[in-house]
Design a protein around this motif. Sequence first.
Motif, short mmCIF file in Angstrom:
data_model
loop_
_atom_site.label_atom_id
_atom_site.label_comp_id
_atom_site.label_asym_id
_atom_site.label_seq_id
_atom_site.Cartn_x
_atom_site.Cartn_y
_atom_site.Cartn_z
N ASP A 8 0.64 -1.12 0.02
CA ASP A 8 -0.06 -0.05 -0.01
C ASP A 8 0.91 1.18 -0.12
N GLU A 9 1.97 1.32 0.65
CA GLU A 9 2.67 2.52 0.85
C GLU A 9 3.50 2.53 -0.57
N MET A 10 3.83 1.38 -1.01
CA MET A 10 4.65 1.57 -2.38
C MET A 10 3.72 2.16 -3.42
N LYS A 11 2.43 1.88 -3.34
CA LYS A 11 1.54 2.36 -4.31
C LYS A 11 1.46 3.88 -4.10
N LYS A 12 1.32 4.11 -2.79
CA LYS A 12 1.21 5.67 -2.72
C LYS A 12 2.69 6.51 -3.22
N LEU A 13 3.54 5.74 -2.67
CA LEU A 13 5.05 6.33 -3.38
C LEU A 13 5.14 6.53 -4.92
N ASN A 14 4.69 5.37 -5.83
CA ASN A 14 4.53 5.29 -7.14
C ASN A 14 3.74 6.59 -7.51
N GLY A 15 2.45 6.71 -6.97
CA GLY A 15 1.47 7.62 -7.10
C GLY A 15 1.90 9.05 -7.24
N ARG A 16 2.84 9.21 -5.98
CA ARG A 16 3.42 10.57 -5.73
C ARG A 16 4.67 10.91 -6.68
N PHE A 17 5.44 9.91 -7.28
CA PHE A 17 6.52 9.94 -8.40
C PHE A 17 5.47 10.21 -9.71
N ASN A 18 4.57 9.50 -9.79
CA ASN A 18 4.00 9.96 -11.17
C ASN A 18 3.57 11.12 -11.26
N GLU A 19 3.01 11.63 -10.27
CA GLU A 19 2.41 12.99 -10.13
C GLU A 19 3.60 13.95 -10.46
N MET A 20 4.58 13.92 -9.70
CA MET A 20 5.81 14.69 -9.66
C MET A 20 6.05 14.78 -11.19
N GLY A 21 6.18 13.73 -11.94
CA GLY A 21 6.74 13.62 -13.45
C GLY A 21 5.77 14.16 -14.31
N ILE A 22 4.46 13.96 -14.07
CA ILE A 22 3.52 14.72 -14.88
C ILE A 22 3.55 16.39 -14.64
N ASP A 23 3.82 16.72 -13.57
CA ASP A 23 3.83 18.24 -13.15
C ASP A 23 5.17 18.69 -13.81
N ILE A 24 6.17 17.83 -14.02
CA ILE A 24 7.45 18.57 -14.72
C ILE A 24 7.45 18.22 -16.12
N SER A 25 6.65 17.23 -16.63
CA SER A 25 6.45 17.32 -18.20
C SER A 25 5.78 18.68 -18.41
N GLU A 26 4.76 19.02 -17.62
CA GLU A 26 3.94 20.16 -17.86
C GLU A 26 4.83 21.41 -17.86
N GLN A 27 5.63 21.43 -16.92
CA GLN A 27 6.74 22.54 -16.52
C GLN A 27 7.73 22.71 -17.78
N ILE A 28 8.11 21.66 -18.49
CA ILE A 28 8.88 21.69 -19.54
C ILE A 28 8.17 22.22 -20.90
N TYR A 29 6.78 21.71 -20.95
CA TYR A 29 5.97 22.32 -21.97
C TYR A 29 5.67 23.84 -21.71
N GLN A 30 5.50 24.24 -20.60
CA GLN A 30 5.06 25.70 -20.58
C GLN A 30 6.13 26.66 -20.57
#
Length: 252
Positions: A8-30
């Motif tokens: 369960d904790e790993m799932k949450k960790l993966n989720g946080r990592f994925n959210e961070m990655g999506i944010d940074i992808s958008e940051q590159i675009y912007q």
Amino acid sequence: MVNEIFKDEMKKLNGRFNEMGIDISEQIYQATKSFIDHNQQLAEKNIERDKAINDNEIALEERALDLIALQQPVAHEFRKIISILKASSDLERIGDHAVLIARETIRLKGNNRIPEIEELISALTADIRNMLEQSLDAVIRDDEKAARKIAAMDPEIDRQYYHIYQMIVEIMKRETSTAVAAMSYLMVTRILERIGDHIVNLCEWVVYETTGKIQELNPGKINRDEYLKIEEQEAVTRHERKKARLKRENQK
């Protein structure tokens, strides 16, 4: 029960990592969009949001370290946590590079632009974001095969970078009025190429997590001698920019 808690904790960790990655992808675009659209307001907004991304990385690291301390994971679980820790560090560096692009937008305001170069930068950005999003998926799914395939895309990024570099140099020779803009294009294109290298690092952490071995996936630059020339030219460019800045400051 302990294993279920860990999952369960790993799932949450993966989720946080994925959210961070999506944010940074958008940051590159912007950031790149602000540069190409000459949008200083968007650039400033992109710079401001970097603190939130840095805070997210710290929160992710704290969760990962707590997971190691409290759950005492076995070898393959430990590698997974370490891989996410290392990959999040690369993501943070990518975010820093996006901020540098946004800063170039502000610095370049009011100078002559080169539309054909901006089109190529836009295309390069799209390819890099595609690589990044695929690499994030590979990290989450522990997909070694996909990671190796993504890393193999990097030479194409290098080729685009080198092509843009050559075009910029030729334009500078013909049109001296574009010199200031050209130096910014060189900087932004180089930053994008470095982002590609960080994405390869993400892929390397996937390989480490799945195999237990740290392996270099970057197949090297397409022409090392040419890239050394580029590095030398960029050093000269940075020196000239510094001299110009000091001259302006002395004239005030």
